[in-house]
Design a protein around this motif. Sequence first.
Motif, short mmCIF file in Angstrom:
data_model
loop_
_atom_site.label_atom_id
_atom_site.label_comp_id
_atom_site.label_asym_id
_atom_site.label_seq_id
_atom_site.Cartn_x
_atom_site.Cartn_y
_atom_site.Cartn_z
N SER A 1 0.87 -1.17 0.00
CA SER A 1 0.00 0.00 0.00
C SER A 1 0.91 1.22 0.00
O SER A 1 2.14 1.09 0.02
N VAL B 1 1.38 5.65 1.16
CA VAL B 1 0.96 6.96 1.67
C VAL B 1 1.95 7.97 1.14
O VAL B 1 3.04 7.62 0.68
N TYR C 1 -4.14 8.41 6.99
CA TYR C 1 -4.15 7.19 6.18
C TYR C 1 -3.34 6.06 6.81
O TYR C 1 -3.50 4.90 6.43
N GLY D 1 -5.65 3.68 8.15
CA GLY D 1 -6.17 2.81 7.10
C GLY D 1 -5.22 1.68 6.77
O GLY D 1 -5.65 0.55 6.53
N ASP E 1 -5.30 0.11 -1.91
CA ASP E 1 -5.38 1.44 -1.31
C ASP E 1 -5.53 1.35 0.20
O ASP E 1 -6.12 0.40 0.73
N ALA E 2 -5.07 2.39 0.89
CA ALA E 2 -5.15 2.42 2.35
C ALA E 2 -6.57 2.64 2.85
O ALA E 2 -6.84 2.45 4.05
N ASP E 3 -7.49 3.05 1.97
CA ASP E 3 -8.89 3.21 2.39
C ASP E 3 -9.75 2.03 1.95
O ASP E 3 -10.95 2.17 1.74
N LYS F 1 -14.12 8.88 5.26
CA LYS F 1 -13.29 7.70 5.54
C LYS F 1 -13.74 7.06 6.84
O LYS F 1 -14.29 7.73 7.72
#
Length: 375
Positions: free
Chosen positions: A73, A75, A82, A85, A171-173, A303
């Motif tokens: 992932s 950031v 994040y 996440g 993705d971190a989300d 989020k």
Amino acid sequence: MTARFSEKSHCKLQKRAALFLFLAFLSSTWIKLKMAPMSFDPYHKANVNSTGNLEVERLNTQRKLKEPLVWVSYVDGDGGEYLSGVLALYGSIVRNVPHFNNRFVLVVACGELASENISLLTRNRIEIRYSCFFPSENNMKYERLRVNWKTLKKLEVFTLLKHFRKLIYIDADMHFLRNPVKLYAGNQDSEFQAVPSQQLLARFNTGIFIVESDFELVERIGEEFKKMTHCSGQVCQKYIDRMSKVIDDQGFLNVFFERKWKPLPLEYNIKVMFYAKSRMWGARNSKLSRDDTVALHWTGKAKPWKAEVLYPCGNTKKYCFCDRKEESAFKQAKSIWMADLLRVKNESNPIFSVSNQQQLAMKMIHVRTKAKNCS
């Protein structure tokens, strides 16, 4: 006569001995050359001979030196919120993948993490790689075009192809509700695989993708990136993502991999609003089964780590909760995300701790998101 015969015999023996030593030397030298490791750089572009054997040998050596698989992932900057996440994502992988022992790498694009966050991540076996391979926005200008440089930094994850053969990017989300077995156990019949867009045909979403290639792919991406940063007029329009209406990673990668990607199942990247409504709209206007959903994507500004934000309620009726089932599905999804976060994080860390007010807000979500009239 006897002395002369003896002298001749001695000369013959000396010659035979010298020949034997010479042959022994040649034999030992050949064995050393045969067994010695190759001294060339495996990432250097070798010239291909008429049979292509040299190129095949180079690629085989390169693959042997690289590790087979990594989950990744990213950031940018210091990571900000994040990082929560990332921890929840990692927690959902560990929860769903039996005996998970693959490497998980967080790429920090053109930034640096605080020491306390580094400790928190590394304690959970999350490796950190810093990368700033692609040029930054400081030396690029676009006239009358919006560019999301934050998401374009996602391209830094491709630099891991120097060390790994296969990247599973998330993705971190996003987080997993079920075992994403097709990501790591399926056959890779394409260089790039992604989940098709749920609202646009012939496009893919970059929230999750698989790439299996050599570092040469990064060089090709770099060449296309250079074209994009020096484009003008109508040429720039093709890099604009059709959903976000800006130049970003999704618009760029859809251009780069156009007609060269293979689809992953739709249930591997479901927007939370679709999950709650149990329905997709847009080009793929159809019902979906929550029970089949593998991964949720918390798209947009709202989020799961922002308890004060209502989601998926928006400005139009179709984004609002219309019955208790939708309300309950959203609440359950958020509870699963929070449980994954709490499973791996250190409660004593002030950056990642959840305040009493936030916990109360999450408990009251169902009160604040009462069903609206959708008729």
